[in-house]
Write an enzyme that holds these catalytic residues in place. Structure first.
Site, short mmCIF file in Angstrom:
data_model
loop_
_atom_site.label_atom_id
_atom_site.label_comp_id
_atom_site.label_asym_id
_atom_site.label_seq_id
_atom_site.Cartn_x
_atom_site.Cartn_y
_atom_site.Cartn_z
N CYS A 94 -19.14 74.08 18.70
CA CYS A 94 -19.16 74.92 17.49
C CYS A 94 -20.56 75.39 17.10
CB CYS A 94 -18.53 74.16 16.32
SG CYS A 94 -19.52 72.78 15.71
N CYS A 114 -32.36 62.31 17.56
CA CYS A 114 -32.48 61.99 16.15
C CYS A 114 -31.47 62.88 15.40
CB CYS A 114 -33.92 62.26 15.72
SG CYS A 114 -34.34 61.68 14.10
#
Length: 126
Positions: A94, A114
């Site tokens: 997406c 991260c």
């Protein structure tokens, strides 16, 4: 999906992170300290992104992983925002913003993905 559809589907924080490339404050995300076994999916589309076996405590304040669940689950893009050069990580399905990857991680990959908790849904192992 249209912008209006994303706004309806996602919480304001999820929308800010996933669609506007925002960042949650360090040490505030719901998965930063999660140590349970399971899978981390994209909060926008549900694609499997990371597994708990690759999660570690980096001390950075965000959930950190050494590798995605599948190398095709995420895409990396050059990010020159905020006066820095970084590598942005997005969901390959997406294109939702997840966070950044850095070359200072442990183990075999040497990478630290991260990732914002707001970009993730956690599915505990049965």
């Amino acid at each position: 999906m249209t912008d209006a559809e994303w706004r309806e589907k996602l919480s304001p924080e999820q929308y800010h992170v996933l669609r506007e490339k925002g960042t949650e404050r360090a040490f505030t995300g719901k998965y930063e300290k999660n140590k349970a076994d399971g899978e981390y999916h994209c909060a926008a589309c549900g694609q499997l992104l990371f597994e708990s076996a690759e999660k570690y405590d980096s001390g950075s304040g965000w959930p950190s992983f050494t590798a995605p669940a599948d190398e095709d689950a995420v895409e990396a893009h050059r990010d020159v925002s905020h006066g820095m050069v970084r590598t942005e990580v997005v969901c390959s399905k997406c294109e939702g913003h997840l966070g950044h990857v850095f070359p200072d991680g442990p183990g075999e990959t040497g990478l630290r993905y991260c990732i914002n908790s707001a970009a993730l849904d956690f599915e505990p192992e049965d």
